[in-house]
Design a protein around this motif. Structure first.
Motif, mmCIF file in Angstrom:
data_model
loop_
_atom_site.group_PDB
_atom_site.id
_atom_site.type_symbol
_atom_site.label_atom_id
_atom_site.label_comp_id
_atom_site.label_asym_id
_atom_site.label_seq_id
_atom_site.Cartn_x
_atom_site.Cartn_y
_atom_site.Cartn_z
ATOM 1 N N VAL A 94 -2.123 14.521 -3.315
ATOM 2 C CA VAL A 94 -1.361 14.463 -4.563
ATOM 3 C C VAL A 94 0.106 14.700 -4.251
ATOM 4 O O VAL A 94 0.443 15.595 -3.484
ATOM 5 C CB VAL A 94 -1.862 15.522 -5.572
ATOM 6 C CG1 VAL A 94 -1.014 15.515 -6.825
ATOM 7 C CG2 VAL A 94 -3.319 15.285 -5.913
ATOM 8 N N GLY A 120 2.607 18.065 -8.789
ATOM 9 C CA GLY A 120 1.674 19.139 -9.122
ATOM 10 C C GLY A 120 0.321 18.606 -9.508
ATOM 11 O O GLY A 120 0.134 17.398 -9.667
ATOM 12 N N GLY A 178 1.019 15.195 -11.142
ATOM 13 C CA GLY A 178 1.261 14.528 -9.873
ATOM 14 C C GLY A 178 0.470 13.234 -9.758
ATOM 15 O O GLY A 178 -0.462 12.987 -10.516
ATOM 16 N N ILE A 179 0.881 12.398 -8.781
ATOM 17 C CA ILE A 179 0.160 11.147 -8.571
ATOM 18 C C ILE A 179 -0.546 11.207 -7.218
ATOM 19 O O ILE A 179 -0.074 11.849 -6.292
ATOM 20 C CB ILE A 179 1.121 9.933 -8.611
ATOM 21 C CG1 ILE A 179 2.311 10.152 -7.675
ATOM 22 C CG2 ILE A 179 1.610 9.688 -10.019
ATOM 23 C CD1 ILE A 179 3.175 8.935 -7.487
ATOM 24 N N THR A 180 -1.688 10.539 -7.148
ATOM 25 C CA THR A 180 -2.372 10.495 -5.863
ATOM 26 C C THR A 180 -1.822 9.316 -5.065
ATOM 27 O O THR A 180 -1.467 8.287 -5.640
ATOM 28 C CB THR A 180 -3.892 10.298 -6.032
ATOM 29 O OG1 THR A 180 -4.090 9.247 -6.972
ATOM 30 C CG2 THR A 180 -4.552 11.543 -6.534
ATOM 31 N N VAL A 181 -1.741 9.491 -3.766
ATOM 32 C CA VAL A 181 -1.261 8.403 -2.925
ATOM 33 C C VAL A 181 -2.412 7.882 -2.084
ATOM 34 O O VAL A 181 -3.346 8.615 -1.773
ATOM 35 C CB VAL A 181 -0.073 8.845 -2.046
ATOM 36 C CG1 VAL A 181 1.119 9.183 -2.918
ATOM 37 C CG2 VAL A 181 -0.448 10.032 -1.178
#
Lengths: 343, 441
Positions: free
Chosen positions: B325, B328, B332-335
């Motif tokens: 992530v 936060g 937050g975004i997952t990569v």
């Protein structure tokens, strides 16, 4: 190249994956950084939209908490009224769970007995019944509660009325005599409930007995202290919204005060606490907006007192709640929070 | 006062999990290859001004802002431009990226001279320098900071956002504790640049050390004040923060400048100070590295463009993470890969294990109203999610779906485990897309 595609594989983004993989093919980038996370197609990184964490309270947890919070009151009832009370509880819960399973099987839905909702409905219904009721009537009441009160409307989350109260209303209308024969504690003799005395005199001679619960009445109406303890636990767990019991208390006390009768006696007697803490707070059948909860709760308090003081029935909590259950969709529509008013 | 504050409280208490709050920043040495996407901000992508084979130095411009809402991109190392090509970006897009090979020499570009006191510069000059430095909102939104320095309406209040309401993240907290001089300088600069009457540093109650420190400092310096926010999520969101601090309500669709307020994150303010004081563009990013898979959670100052694999290598991994992530755990975004670079808005890197993940197991909505109760902008998430899921976007639009700030609280609180935020986000995107098409037509 392959490792790129592999790591993009995610059970949630299959479509995205196809596009990105196509783009990856097109660009053929070479990467030379040291990889820390080696690629293993079986365990690719997950790509999901946020939030990535969740509260610990689940629907099942909430149902089980309510059941647990009702145990003190149930225990007191069995202690006071003996085995007949236990049979009523067992019959009602068994009837509710059996009907739930039957309805879900007939509707070809997954059978979800373990979510606790049917057991809770059964227990709640039992607590509104007199301890001397024949167990088969409790089973019938529970079957109506789950079958008509819940599954006829589409099951969990779709019922407009509190199922337990639907069951009680059915029993009250069908078996008026056994439904109003209240045993005195530690005794099989039936007698007047405190509400009858309050109706006659405006107050009750022994408020302490009302608080502790050593009075006549249905299973769960008697011990205020056990109900309040359960309510406190639910408030602390965040399962019920404090606005509903508070609003019902305020509404009831206000009407009692205006009518010149004893507010404390009315708050502690009959099914008021059971209704305010455990019935009216039912998630499915109460409003979802903050303001709506206040309107709903205050109305229940006022209606209860109106029925108690001026209608033929001695007790009005369950009907007050059922009426306001019916008004809930309207209340929701009229009390939208600021951000979501229609534009 | 206490009572009214309790009555009007918004959002919800959620587990803070800020275990890294006592860990001081450690600098991270840049790796051999760095990736600088031209899109590290909201708005138009920047346009590369270097080409393959060019020598670059620390702080040198790599890509120039394109249009009024855009931001410059600078190199955080010295070396050679290896390639310019589309590379996977943290957002999941393929963005034109300038790949720089680090020569390890750390040769500095010629930087504009710094000034001791920001009031020596004219407001226009401050705005120009911030624009030149490519500074964007470092709280995560990445909105170009210079745009906020030329507001359309008069601004009388600057709120410096030190709420850091996201769980786990502690880099803003550390910035406040460790970069006091930069924050004081930056707040003075903002006050001067905007001609504001008030500068308010807003800090959540769960950071008492920072509140104490800046209360003392504000007594000495006097040009800013400290506001203690309830430690509830999402008090750091503009739409919650501005009404809380100023008492001014934000109308739907309006930005804080409509009520004379501008909000900057503490890390952004420190970056503005670095630019004015030392001439440094935005090339370093303070962030928190945490998560169950990380051996040694840390707060770090990472050169922008560093692949997160390099950052994870520095802290060590206990096991293979299931999810990475950026930001936060709430917003937050997952990569998709550990090779995506740290960009200007990366406030955290969380390497999470399977045990930490939450898999939604949707059941029927129980109409408990917890989502409605908790929504900080007064929406009815359960209804919006249902409309979005059924594709009834016009109705969702009428019920305010575009007002959603995507804080994630409704999903977080839903006992029926419905992905409410996710569905609403989709509905919001659809409505905005439709609006864009309509405007274009």
């Amino acid at each position: 190249m392959a490792r790129w595609i592999a790591r993009l594989v995610s059970d949630r983004t299959a479509q995205n994956h196809a596009t990105v993989a196509a783009q990856a093919q097109e660009h053929e980038p070479e990467y030379e950084t040291t990889q820390v996370i080696e690629t293993d197609p079986g365990a690719a990184l997950l790509v999901t939209p946020g939030p990535h964490i969740h509260d610990t309270l689940t629907a099942q947890g909430a149902m089980l908490s309510v059941i647990a919070a009702l145990l003190p009151a149930t225990g007191v009832a069995i202690y006071l009224f003996g085995l007949p009370a236990l049979w009523v509880v067992v019959a009602s819960i068994a009837g509710a769970m059996a009907t739930e399973a039957l309805c879900q099987w007939a509707r070809k839905r997954p059978i979800t007995l373990w979510d606790g909702s049917a057991a809770l409905t059964g227990l709640l219904l039992a607590l509104t019944l007199p301890p001397t009721l024949p167990p088969w009537m409790a089973v019938l009441g529970a079957a109506v509660a789950i079958g008509v009160g819940k599954h006829a409307f589409g099951g969990l989350g779709a019922n407009p009325f509190n199922p337990a109260l639907v069951g009680r209303a059915f029993l009250g209308a069908s078996f008026a005599a056994p439904m109003s024969a209240f045993a005195l504690p530690f005794d099989t003799v039936t007698g007047a409930t405190p509400l009858a005395e309050i109706a006659a005199t405006g107050t009750y001679s022994d408020l302490w007995a009302l608080f502790a619960g050593t009075t006549g009445g249905s299973l769960g109406e008697t011990s205020a202290v056990a109900l309040l303890a359960g309510g406190a636990a639910l408030l602390w767990r965040g399962v019920i919204d404090w606005r509903i019991p508070a609003g019902i208390g305020i509404g009831t006390a206000a009407v009692a005060w205006i009518a010149g009768v004893d507010p404390v006696a009315h708050l502690l007697s009959g099914g008021l606490l059971l209704g305010a803490i455990f019935m009216a707070t039912d998630w499915v059948t109460s409003p979802i907006t903050r303001k709506g909860k206040w309107i709903y709760a205050l109305s229940i308090g006022v209606l209860t007192m109106v029925i108690r003081l001026w209608a033929a029935a001695p007790e009005g909590v369950s009907f007050a709640i059922l009426v306001m259950n019916g008004a809930t969709p309207l209340i929701n529509a009229l009390t939208r929070p600021k951000g979501s008013r229609k534009r | 006062m206490r009572l009214t504050r309790w009555w009007s409280r918004k959002g919800a208490k959620i587990a803070h999990a800020k275990e890294t709050s006592n860990l001081a920043f450690e600098p991270l040495a840049p790796p051999a290859l760095l990736y600088f996407p031209v899109q590290q901000h909201q708005g138009a992508p920047a346009v590369p001004v270097v080409k393959k084979g060019d020598e670059v130095r620390v702080g040198q411009l790599l890509a120039r802002a394109d249009g009024p809402v855009s931001a410059n991109v600078h190199s955080s190392v010295s070396g050679k431009v290896k390639r310019i090509e589309p590379v996977l970006h943290p957002w999941g897009i393929w963005s034109t990226t300038i790949v720089v090979e680090n020569d390890g020499e750390n040769r500095m570009a010629e930087l504009p001279p710094g000034v001791k006191d920001p009031t020596e510069l004219s407001p226009e000059e401050i705005q120009r320098r911030v624009e030149e430095a490519g500074i964007v909102g470092m709280g995560g939104a990445m909105f170009p900071a210079a745009v906020k320095l030329k507001p359309k309406a008069r601004v009388d209040t600057v709120i410096v956002n030190g709420a850091e309401c996201e769980p786990v993240l502690t880099c803003d907290h550390r910035t406040m504790l460790e970069r006091t001089d930069a924050l004081l300088y930056g707040m003075k600069a903002l006050r001067h640049a905007l001609g504001a009457e008030r500068v308010v540093l807003a800090i959540e109650e769960n950071k008492p050390d920072a509140i104490r420190l800046y209360r003392e400092l504000s007594k000495v310096y006097g040009y800013f004040e400290v506001y203690s926010l309830p430690a509830r999520y999402p008090y750091g969101a503009e739409r919650v923060l501005v009404p809380e601090v100023t008492g001014r309500a934000l109308s739907p669709g309006k930005y804080p400048d409509s009520v004379g307020v501008v909000v900057h994150n503490v890390a952004t303010v420190a970056a503005i100070a670095d630019t004015l004081r030392e001439g440094l563009p935005l090339i370093r990013r303070p962030l928190t590295v945490a998560g169950g898979a990380v051996k040694r959670p840390a707060n770090m100052v990472v050169p922008v463009g560093t692949p997160i694999a390099h950052v994870l290598e520095a802290v060590g991994l206990k096991e293979r993470p299931r999810e990475l992530v950026m930001g936060g755990p709430m917003m937050g975004i997952t990569v998709a890969s550990d090779e995506v670079p740290v960009i200007k808005g990366t406030s955290g890197i969380l390497a999470r294990t399977e045990a930490e993940l939450h898999h939604f197991r949707e059941s029927a909505c129980l109409r408990c109203g917890r989502c409605v109760d908790t929504c900080p902008v007064g929406l009815m998430p359960t209804q919006l999610a249902r409309l979005s899921a059924r594709g009834r976007f016009d109705e969702a639009d009428r019920l305010g779906v575009t007002e959603c700030i995507e804080c994630g609280l409704c999903s977080y609180r839903c006992p029926a485990d419905l992905p409410l935020t996710q569905l609403i986000r989709m509905g919001k995107r659809e409505v905005l897309k439709k609006a864009r098409v309509k405007r274009g037509a």
